[in-house]
Design an enzyme around this catalytic site. Structure first.
Site, mmCIF file in Angstrom:
data_model
loop_
_atom_site.group_PDB
_atom_site.id
_atom_site.type_symbol
_atom_site.label_atom_id
_atom_site.label_comp_id
_atom_site.label_asym_id
_atom_site.label_seq_id
_atom_site.Cartn_x
_atom_site.Cartn_y
_atom_site.Cartn_z
ATOM 1 N N GLU A 120 38.349 45.329 23.223
ATOM 2 C CA GLU A 120 38.543 46.759 23.451
ATOM 3 C C GLU A 120 37.182 47.433 23.540
ATOM 4 O O GLU A 120 36.307 47.185 22.709
ATOM 5 C CB GLU A 120 39.333 47.384 22.294
ATOM 6 C CG GLU A 120 39.556 48.867 22.448
ATOM 7 C CD GLU A 120 40.295 49.482 21.271
ATOM 8 O OE1 GLU A 120 40.879 50.556 21.446
ATOM 9 O OE2 GLU A 120 40.284 48.882 20.162
ATOM 10 N N HIS A 153 42.558 42.082 18.795
ATOM 11 C CA HIS A 153 41.430 42.182 19.708
ATOM 12 C C HIS A 153 40.138 42.375 18.931
ATOM 13 O O HIS A 153 40.147 42.655 17.742
ATOM 14 C CB HIS A 153 41.627 43.364 20.674
ATOM 15 C CG HIS A 153 41.720 44.692 19.983
ATOM 16 N ND1 HIS A 153 42.917 45.215 19.562
ATOM 17 C CD2 HIS A 153 40.770 45.585 19.603
ATOM 18 C CE1 HIS A 153 42.703 46.385 18.974
ATOM 19 N NE2 HIS A 153 41.409 46.628 18.976
ATOM 20 N N GLU A 208 31.396 34.129 16.102
ATOM 21 C CA GLU A 208 31.248 32.680 16.105
ATOM 22 C C GLU A 208 32.221 32.092 17.110
ATOM 23 O O GLU A 208 33.431 32.311 17.016
ATOM 24 C CB GLU A 208 31.557 32.112 14.719
ATOM 25 C CG GLU A 208 31.567 30.595 14.665
ATOM 26 C CD GLU A 208 32.076 30.056 13.336
ATOM 27 O OE1 GLU A 208 32.622 28.934 13.346
ATOM 28 O OE2 GLU A 208 31.942 30.737 12.301
ATOM 29 N N HIS A 225 30.937 37.546 10.212
ATOM 30 C CA HIS A 225 31.289 37.173 11.577
ATOM 31 C C HIS A 225 32.792 37.036 11.727
ATOM 32 O O HIS A 225 33.520 36.955 10.752
ATOM 33 C CB HIS A 225 30.592 35.881 12.024
ATOM 34 C CG HIS A 225 31.010 34.658 11.266
ATOM 35 N ND1 HIS A 225 30.289 34.149 10.218
ATOM 36 C CD2 HIS A 225 32.089 33.827 11.399
ATOM 37 C CE1 HIS A 225 30.884 33.064 9.755
ATOM 38 N NE2 HIS A 225 31.998 32.851 10.450
#
Length: 129
Positions: free
Chosen positions: A122, A74, A56, A5
């Site tokens: 993005e 990003h 998360e 994550h």
């Protein structure tokens, strides 16, 4: 090994969950409150944690906002149609900060949207690389 994550600190968890679920179509996988530590962790994504990388969202109860800094870039999400994805985000009240179109010096179709804390996401159009 695999990437499990990415964690983002958010100032308003409910507002962030609404964005990631309602605007980007992710599902809430799990949410845990830690009253003694005064924070909540919420995991969202497009699949389950056993097979997919998820996001998360960490909400520290006493911190209403964060300075984003200049090191983070990003998140990237593959979409079938970046133009349609921007239209859908805009229709749901989201903010498009770079309209869909070919990237500079290339042909990959990309776009950028911004979440409620200012993090950039993005969109990369599938098959345009």
């Amino acid at each position: 090994m695999r990437l499990l994550h990415t964690m983002l600190r958010v100032g308003n968890l409910e507002r962030s969950l609404a964005f990631y679920q309602d605007v980007l179509g992710m599902k809430l996988i799990r949410r845990s409150d830690y009253p003694e530590g005064r924070f909540t962790l919420a995991f969202v994504g497009y699949g389950d944690e056993a097979n997919d990388t998820v996001l998360e969202l960490t909400h520290n109860w006493d911190t209403p906002s964060y300075a984003l800094g200049d090191a983070f870039g990003h998140l990237a999400i593959e979409v079938d149609d970046a133009y349609a994805a921007c239209d859908a985000v805009r229709a749901k009240g989201g903010k498009v900060v770079r309209e869909a179109g070919p990237m500079k010096h290339g042909t990959t179709v990309i776009a950028f949207v911004e979440d409620t804390d200012g993090y950039k996401i993005e969109f990369i159009q599938k098959g345009s690389q």
